[in-house]
Design a protein around this motif. Structure first.
Motif, PDB file in Angstrom:
ATOM      1  N   ASP A   1       5.265  14.015  -6.407  1.00  0.00           N
ATOM      2  CA  ASP A   1       4.143  13.900  -7.326  1.00  0.00           C
ATOM      3  C   ASP A   1       3.595  12.471  -7.401  1.00  0.00           C
ATOM      4  O   ASP A   1       2.800  12.145  -8.282  1.00  0.00           O
ATOM      5  N   GLY A   2       4.006  11.622  -6.452  1.00  0.00           N
ATOM      6  CA  GLY A   2       3.467  10.276  -6.378  1.00  0.00           C
ATOM      7  C   GLY A   2       4.177   9.251  -7.235  1.00  0.00           C
ATOM      8  O   GLY A   2       3.794   8.088  -7.246  1.00  0.00           O
ATOM      9  N   ARG A   3       5.204   9.651  -7.958  1.00  0.00           N
ATOM     10  CA  ARG A   3       5.936   8.700  -8.799  1.00  0.00           C
ATOM     11  C   ARG A   3       6.874   7.867  -7.922  1.00  0.00           C
ATOM     12  O   ARG A   3       7.524   8.373  -7.014  1.00  0.00           O
ATOM     13  N   ILE A   4       6.946   6.562  -8.204  1.00  0.00           N
ATOM     14  CA  ILE A   4       7.837   5.690  -7.446  1.00  0.00           C
ATOM     15  C   ILE A   4       9.278   6.028  -7.801  1.00  0.00           C
ATOM     16  O   ILE A   4       9.673   6.021  -8.965  1.00  0.00           O
ATOM     17  N   ALA A   5      10.076   6.326  -6.766  1.00  0.00           N
ATOM     18  CA  ALA A   5      11.457   6.743  -6.991  1.00  0.00           C
ATOM     19  C   ALA A   5      12.444   5.613  -6.723  1.00  0.00           C
ATOM     20  O   ALA A   5      13.301   5.321  -7.549  1.00  0.00           O
ATOM     21  N   ASN A   6      12.347   4.968  -5.551  1.00  0.00           N
ATOM     22  CA  ASN A   6      13.320   3.958  -5.151  1.00  0.00           C
ATOM     23  C   ASN A   6      12.617   2.673  -4.719  1.00  0.00           C
ATOM     24  O   ASN A   6      11.532   2.716  -4.137  1.00  0.00           O
ATOM     25  N   PHE A   7      13.270   1.552  -4.990  1.00  0.00           N
ATOM     26  CA  PHE A   7      12.761   0.238  -4.613  1.00  0.00           C
ATOM     27  C   PHE A   7      13.794  -0.482  -3.757  1.00  0.00           C
ATOM     28  O   PHE A   7      14.993  -0.400  -4.025  1.00  0.00           O
ATOM     29  N   PHE A   8      13.329  -1.207  -2.750  1.00  0.00           N
ATOM     30  CA  PHE A   8      14.195  -2.122  -2.000  1.00  0.00           C
ATOM     31  C   PHE A   8      13.402  -3.385  -1.700  1.00  0.00           C
ATOM     32  O   PHE A   8      12.200  -3.321  -1.409  1.00  0.00           O
ATOM     33  N   TRP A   9      14.057  -4.533  -1.752  1.00  0.00           N
ATOM     34  CA  TRP A   9      13.383  -5.777  -1.420  1.00  0.00           C
ATOM     35  C   TRP A   9      14.383  -6.791  -0.857  1.00  0.00           C
ATOM     36  O   TRP A   9      15.582  -6.737  -1.121  1.00  0.00           O
TER      37      TRP A   9
ATOM     38  N   PHE B   1       9.981  -9.043   2.154  1.00  0.00           N
ATOM     39  CA  PHE B   1       9.898  -7.642   2.592  1.00  0.00           C
ATOM     40  C   PHE B   1      10.254  -6.738   1.412  1.00  0.00           C
ATOM     41  O   PHE B   1      11.229  -6.986   0.712  1.00  0.00           O
ATOM     42  N   TYR B   2       9.437  -5.721   1.179  1.00  0.00           N
ATOM     43  CA  TYR B   2       9.808  -4.729   0.173  1.00  0.00           C
ATOM     44  C   TYR B   2       9.325  -3.358   0.610  1.00  0.00           C
ATOM     45  O   TYR B   2       8.445  -3.222   1.461  1.00  0.00           O
ATOM     46  N   ALA B   3       9.936  -2.355   0.036  1.00  0.00           N
ATOM     47  CA  ALA B   3       9.560  -0.974   0.328  1.00  0.00           C
ATOM     48  C   ALA B   3       9.815  -0.135  -0.910  1.00  0.00           C
ATOM     49  O   ALA B   3      10.718  -0.421  -1.707  1.00  0.00           O
ATOM     50  N   VAL B   4       8.984   0.881  -1.096  1.00  0.00           N
ATOM     51  CA  VAL B   4       9.187   1.829  -2.189  1.00  0.00           C
ATOM     52  C   VAL B   4       9.120   3.238  -1.621  1.00  0.00           C
ATOM     53  O   VAL B   4       8.454   3.484  -0.617  1.00  0.00           O
ATOM     54  N   GLN B   5       9.830   4.137  -2.247  1.00  0.00           N
ATOM     55  CA  GLN B   5       9.789   5.552  -1.863  1.00  0.00           C
ATOM     56  C   GLN B   5       9.158   6.341  -2.998  1.00  0.00           C
ATOM     57  O   GLN B   5       9.522   6.167  -4.164  1.00  0.00           O
ATOM     58  N   LEU B   6       8.217   7.192  -2.650  1.00  0.00           N
ATOM     59  CA  LEU B   6       7.548   8.034  -3.636  1.00  0.00           C
ATOM     60  C   LEU B   6       8.096   9.450  -3.562  1.00  0.00           C
ATOM     61  O   LEU B   6       8.456   9.938  -2.489  1.00  0.00           O
ATOM     62  N   ASN B   7       8.152  10.116  -4.720  1.00  0.00           N
ATOM     63  CA  ASN B   7       8.497  11.534  -4.687  1.00  0.00           C
ATOM     64  C   ASN B   7       7.219  12.359  -4.522  1.00  0.00           C
ATOM     65  O   ASN B   7       6.125  11.818  -4.336  1.00  0.00           O
TER      66      ASN B   7
ATOM     67  N   VAL C   1       0.834  -1.197   0.000  1.00  0.00           N
ATOM     68  CA  VAL C   1       0.000   0.000   0.000  1.00  0.00           C
ATOM     69  C   VAL C   1       0.869   1.248   0.000  1.00  0.00           C
ATOM     70  O   VAL C   1       1.615   1.486   0.937  1.00  0.00           O
ATOM     71  N   PRO C   2       0.863   2.058  -1.063  1.00  0.00           N
ATOM     72  CA  PRO C   2       1.685   3.265  -1.090  1.00  0.00           C
ATOM     73  C   PRO C   2       1.241   4.264  -0.035  1.00  0.00           C
ATOM     74  O   PRO C   2       0.064   4.404   0.257  1.00  0.00           O
ATOM     75  N   ASN C   3       2.230   4.966   0.528  1.00  0.00           N
ATOM     76  CA  ASN C   3       1.964   6.013   1.515  1.00  0.00           C
ATOM     77  C   ASN C   3       3.019   7.090   1.363  1.00  0.00           C
ATOM     78  O   ASN C   3       4.122   6.960   1.859  1.00  0.00           O
ATOM     79  N   PRO C   4       2.725   8.150   0.638  1.00  0.00           N
ATOM     80  CA  PRO C   4       3.735   9.166   0.356  1.00  0.00           C
ATOM     81  C   PRO C   4       4.321   9.780   1.607  1.00  0.00           C
ATOM     82  O   PRO C   4       5.429  10.299   1.573  1.00  0.00           O
ATOM     83  N   LEU C   5       3.615   9.771   2.725  1.00  0.00           N
ATOM     84  CA  LEU C   5       4.120  10.427   3.924  1.00  0.00           C
ATOM     85  C   LEU C   5       5.218   9.631   4.598  1.00  0.00           C
ATOM     86  O   LEU C   5       5.882  10.132   5.492  1.00  0.00           O
ATOM     87  N   ALA C   6       5.429   8.385   4.182  1.00  0.00           N
ATOM     88  CA  ALA C   6       6.367   7.527   4.897  1.00  0.00           C
ATOM     89  C   ALA C   6       7.699   7.369   4.197  1.00  0.00           C
ATOM     90  O   ALA C   6       8.479   6.526   4.552  1.00  0.00           O
TER      91      ALA C   6
END
Length: 706
Positions: free
Chosen positions: A273-281, A265-271, A5-10
């Motif tokens: 404007d909501g675009r996915i910037a970074n991925f980790f898994w 386990f995975y995580a994504v970082q959003l910039n 679930v994306p969450n730009p605040l995190a």
């Protein structure tokens, strides 16, 4: 964001730079014609010249000579040129000034190396012409060499940075040895292809709407009044952003992995404007591996960018067989401090807060800053693989002209066993290859305590700084040293991880089902070692023991139970001293091999022999090198520095225990059935306890412990 679930605040701050640019993208808006974009974009003030620069009148042009091919002759000097002594109040002002000068003269530049004080603060910074350095040979034999802009141009500027943050021009070389861009070409210079945040948002919106890169380029040309006013070339518009379908495919892949395996386990970082910037898994097996072997970690960003222009950055370690293992992987939007900070924090979260004893990385100010913040208890070293990778870029002209340089360079780095021999060999190498004035080599030598093995013996790195270990890792990751499309990358990565784990399983079986035959079968020390260590580690131990019989040593002093021995120097090795305590059967050696590898050195083994210690003391059998390295890992506890542990951290640790036990049982149907029955009984007991008490969560945990 963790999970599906994306969450730009995190996700922390927006990455600060766009991949592929050599400059700060913060302040160069696209020229826009009225009526083509929203008012918010149109209302931006025009770019102005930085302070300390006087813009020449519109009718006054620098004295230049323009050729018929649209380039300006070299050696341009104008009244906007930098001069020694000019001072700027911040890095941004200094950068904007030199950028303005470069735009007027007609060349592109990039940030080069920097120097820091002992306390880590920046004391000097270099900006160099993009044509600096020799062409890098990248093509394989029989293939066409890619064109290069490198011409060994010496034009550069050096800033001295005071502790108050004032940037002062210390040196300025203005002469270029190549043709410069004419006034109708500055928009094509790489360091001028930067865009403002508002323009980036507009481009993002067009990409989300499915507009192709070619159509975006046409829109920008129409809105800007011509192609010469567009600061983003067609190729740049294709490479700046991850394609939406690629991002969605990767996200779906990660979601499906987590559905198939809850320990994934995975995580994504959003910039912004909501675009996915970074991925980790990472997955449960990698987390278990990190629990056992996460004392030394290599973080590598030197791989080729993927075809979708995101750097592949794995976290790598070595297992009890000295095989390469992967703790997790990332695809990064850029290599900024913000991206590294997010990535390291996410990695730490996935690993339940356990920091590595030592982390090896590339030579990067951004990485160093992030490591100091996220891994304050870890020793930071520069990996030798990354050093050799840097050498192929910065001294490529020497490598091309002198085929033996790399072997001499590696010999200087790996084979020297004393500080004196390393320093002497380094000076001889610089003289032999005429590198005394090479700034990259000088800067590298100034930081030798960060990367030269002879200086790094105080920290444990699981032999990951040896020549054999680096060559093995290079060979293992060879398939990722080329550009891959996203589907090909995912497929290769899956095969890669499966292959690594299959190799470990095979070595586990061989080590457990067979014991090496010692070259002295009746020697108790070798018998214990062969039963304890894995096959590869036993071979290393046996080799050290063989070497111990060739050493010449003398007893320097005897004070009660303490004996001090001195070993004579041999070949490139300096003399060594070892102190033995017969009371607790401990030995410490000046070579510190046990401290940085976890294996006893030949000096210590020689002292044991002289002291009639014929059995290997149990406290020198380092568990991470044994056949049972993974036994009992689910019983470990990771506390914070205060000794306390909050509820969520404890919950994560308990969850990790369950996952690790399940993974251990995954190869046996009987073991899994036994585990499931036990978990069912435990669940019943916990439910019964919870329903029969009115205690809060902390009290329940305390009751369970009792």
């Amino acid at each position: 964001m963790y999970g599906p679930v994306p969450n730009p605040l995190a996700h922390g701050p927006t990455p600060a730079a766009v991949p592929g640019l050599d400059c700060d993208p913060s302040a160069c808006p696209l020229p826009v014609a009225p009526g083509c974009v929203p008012d918010a974009v149109r209302s931006q003030p025009p770019a102005t010249a930085p302070r300390a620069v006087v813009e020449p009148p519109a009718c006054e042009l620098p004295s230049t000579t323009t050729s018929t091919h649209g380039v300006v002759a070299q050696g341009v000097h104008t009244n906007h040129a930098p001069k020694v002594g000019m001072a700027f109040q911040s890095e941004k002002e200094a950068y904007e000034f030199y950028s303005y000068h470069a735009r007027k003269v007609g060349f592109s530049f990039r940030k080069s190396h920097s120097k820091s004080r002992a306390d880590g603060t920046l004391c000097s910074k270099y900006y160099v012409c993009s044509n600096e350095g020799q062409p890098v040979v990248t093509a394989k034999p029989g293939r066409k060499q890619r064109p290069s802009i490198r011409s060994d141009c010496k034009a550069r500027i050096q800033f001295n940075i005071s502790r108050e943050g004032v940037w002062t021009v210390q040196k300025a070389l203005l002469e270029h040895n190549h043709l410069l861009a004419s006034p109708d070409m500055p928009h094509m210079l790489r360091s001028k292809r930067c865009i403002a945040e508002s323009d980036r948002q507009m481009l993002n919106q067009m990409r989300r709407e499915g507009i192709t890169a070619a159509d975006i380029q046409r829109v920008l040309q129409q809105c800007s009044g011509g192609g010469e006013n567009v600061r983003l070339l067609k190729k740049g518009s294709e490479n700046q952003y991850l394609e939406p379908n690629y991002a969605q495919s990767l996200l779906e892949y990660l979601k499906n992995k987590q559905l198939d395996n809850p320990s994934f386990f995975y995580a994504v970082q959003l910039n912004d404007d909501g675009r996915i910037a970074n991925f980790f898994w990472t997955d449960g097996q990698a987390i278990v591996d990190y629990t056992c072997f996460g004392d030394a970690v290599s973080f590598d960003t030197t791989f080729e960018r993927s075809k979708f222009e995101m750097p592949f950055a794995p976290f790598v370690g070595t297992n009890h067989h000295k095989q390469t293992i992967v703790f997790g992987a990332a695809l990064l939007y850029d290599e900024s401090s913000e991206s590294f900070l997010w990535l390291f924090q996410t990695f730490l979260t996935a690993m339940s807060g356990k920091q590595p004893a030592t982390i090896l990385t590339d030579q990067s100010d951004e990485i160093s800053k992030s490591i100091r913040l996220v891994f304050p208890n870890s020793v930071h070293r520069i990996g030798l693989h990354q050093i050799c990778h840097g050498a192929s870029k910065h001294v490529n002209h020497v490598i091309c002209n002198h085929p033996h340089f790399l072997s001499d360079f590696k010999g200087c780095v790996y084979e020297q066993k004393s500080l004196a021999s390393f320093d002497l060999k380094w000076k001889e190498m610089l003289s032999a290859y005429n590198l005394e004035g090479n700034m990259w080599m000088e800067n590298l030598y100034a930081r030798r305590e960060k990367w030269a093995p002879v200086y790094c013996h105080d920290s444990f790195y699981a032999d990951m700084m040896s020549a054999q270990s680096n060559e093995a890792r290079n060979s293992t990751f060879r398939k990722f040293q080329r550009k891959l499309s996203l589907p090909d990358f995912i497929e290769e990565y899956e095969k890669f991880i499966t292959s690594l784990r299959r190799n470990e399983l095979e070595e586990d079986y061989k080590s457990r089902s067979t014991n090496p035959v010692p070259f002295f079968p009746d020697l108790p020390m070798l018998k214990i070692a062969s039963e304890s260590f894995t096959r590869n580690l036993y071979s290393d131990f046996e080799e050290e023991l063989k070497k111990s019989f060739t050493l010449s040593c003398t007893l320097l002093s005897q004070d009660g139970t303490i004996s001090t021995y001195k070993f004579m120097p041999t070949n490139c090795e300096g003399e060594a001293c070892a102190v033995f305590n017969s009371d607790d059967v401990t030995v410490s050696c000046s070579c510190k091999m046990y401290e940085h590898t976890g294996m006893l050195c030949k000096h210590a083994l020689r002292v044991f022999n002289l002291s009639n210690v014929f059995e290997l003391p149990s406290h020198y059998i380092f568990k991470r090198w044994t056949k049972d390295a993974k036994a009992g890992i689910f019983c470990c506890r990771v506390n914070d520095q205060s000794g306390a542990e909050n509820v969520m951290s404890r919950c994560a640790r308990v969850s990790q225990k369950i996952h690790s036990v399940a993974l251990r049982c995954s190869t046996s149907e009987n073991a899994l059935q036994f585990l499931e029955s036990g978990v069912d009984r435990l669940l019943w007991e916990v439910e019964n306890l919870s329903s029969s008490t009115n205690l809060n969560g902390n009290d329940i945990c305390q009751s369970l412990e009792s």
